[in-house]
Scaffold this active site. Structure first.
Site, PDB file in Angstrom:
ATOM      1  N   VAL A 186      56.229  26.074  75.048  1.00 44.13           N
ATOM      2  CA  VAL A 186      55.417  24.861  74.947  1.00 44.13           C
ATOM      3  C   VAL A 186      54.713  24.927  73.596  1.00 44.13           C
ATOM      4  O   VAL A 186      54.334  25.991  73.137  1.00 44.13           O
ATOM      5  CB  VAL A 186      54.368  24.682  76.079  1.00 44.13           C
ATOM      6  CG1 VAL A 186      55.035  24.431  77.412  1.00 44.13           C
ATOM      7  CG2 VAL A 186      53.418  25.832  76.160  1.00 44.13           C
ATOM      8  N   SER A 187      54.584  23.767  72.973  1.00 41.82           N
ATOM      9  CA  SER A 187      53.936  23.751  71.662  1.00 41.82           C
ATOM     10  C   SER A 187      52.509  23.213  71.713  1.00 41.82           C
ATOM     11  O   SER A 187      51.726  23.482  70.827  1.00 41.82           O
ATOM     12  CB  SER A 187      54.762  22.937  70.663  1.00 41.82           C
ATOM     13  OG  SER A 187      54.972  21.636  71.139  1.00 41.82           O
ATOM     14  N   THR A 188      52.191  22.481  72.764  1.00 40.70           N
ATOM     15  CA  THR A 188      50.846  21.902  72.863  1.00 40.70           C
ATOM     16  C   THR A 188      50.273  22.100  74.255  1.00 40.70           C
ATOM     17  O   THR A 188      50.999  22.251  75.231  1.00 40.70           O
ATOM     18  CB  THR A 188      50.868  20.391  72.568  1.00 40.70           C
ATOM     19  OG1 THR A 188      51.619  19.730  73.592  1.00 40.70           O
ATOM     20  CG2 THR A 188      51.466  20.083  71.209  1.00 40.70           C
TER      21      THR A 188
ATOM     22  N   GLN B 226      51.438  19.333  76.635  1.00 45.67           N
ATOM     23  CA  GLN B 226      52.744  19.564  77.270  1.00 45.67           C
ATOM     24  C   GLN B 226      52.574  20.404  78.526  1.00 45.67           C
ATOM     25  O   GLN B 226      53.169  20.118  79.556  1.00 45.67           O
ATOM     26  CB  GLN B 226      53.679  20.324  76.324  1.00 45.67           C
ATOM     27  CG  GLN B 226      54.531  19.488  75.457  1.00 45.67           C
ATOM     28  CD  GLN B 226      55.510  20.360  74.674  1.00 45.67           C
ATOM     29  OE1 GLN B 226      55.344  21.572  74.521  1.00 45.67           O
ATOM     30  NE2 GLN B 226      56.536  19.727  74.169  1.00 45.67           N
TER      31      GLN B 226
ATOM     32  N   TYR C  66      54.122  27.358  70.043  1.00 46.29           N
ATOM     33  CA  TYR C  66      54.986  27.338  68.863  1.00 46.29           C
ATOM     34  C   TYR C  66      55.823  26.067  68.839  1.00 46.29           C
ATOM     35  O   TYR C  66      56.412  25.685  69.841  1.00 46.29           O
ATOM     36  CB  TYR C  66      55.919  28.553  68.852  1.00 46.29           C
ATOM     37  CG  TYR C  66      55.214  29.837  68.517  1.00 46.29           C
ATOM     38  CD1 TYR C  66      55.147  30.293  67.210  1.00 46.29           C
ATOM     39  CD2 TYR C  66      54.602  30.596  69.511  1.00 46.29           C
ATOM     40  CE1 TYR C  66      54.489  31.473  66.906  1.00 46.29           C
ATOM     41  CE2 TYR C  66      53.943  31.776  69.215  1.00 46.29           C
ATOM     42  CZ  TYR C  66      53.883  32.206  67.909  1.00 46.29           C
ATOM     43  OH  TYR C  66      53.233  33.375  67.607  1.00 46.29           O
TER      44      TYR C  66
END
Length: 87
Positions: free
Chosen positions: A8-10, A13, A44
């Protein structure tokens, strides 16, 4: 050994059903086993391949430790199709 890769990047999310835990659970269902190795990149972007979990996964695949890789969605590997194909 079967590998599971999740990312997951955020934080958003992770709150909208795409959480790391949710991805892992769905991947384990696809694997049909709990005997898996988990490679996790939390926070990331999928734009870049330089991620600790993905780097370790790629290394383990090259060394022959991994026979299959399962991810929740192909965009977890990369946002760029050419990266996903060449990874």
């Amino acid at each position: 050994m079967i590998a599971i890769y999740v990312r997951v990047s955020t934080e958003e999310q992770s709150k909208k059903g795409y959480s790391l835990r949710n991805q892992i659970e769905e991947c384990k269902k696809k694997a049909n086993t709990n005997q898996t190795l988990e490679y996790i990149d939390d926070g990331y972007s999928g734009e870049f391949l330089e991620r600790p979990g993905l780097t370790k996964l790629r290394q383990d695949v090259k060394e022959g430790h991994i026979s299959k890789v399962i991810c929740y969605d192909p965009d977890r590997l990369s946002r760029k199709l050419m990266n996903a194909v060449c990874t």
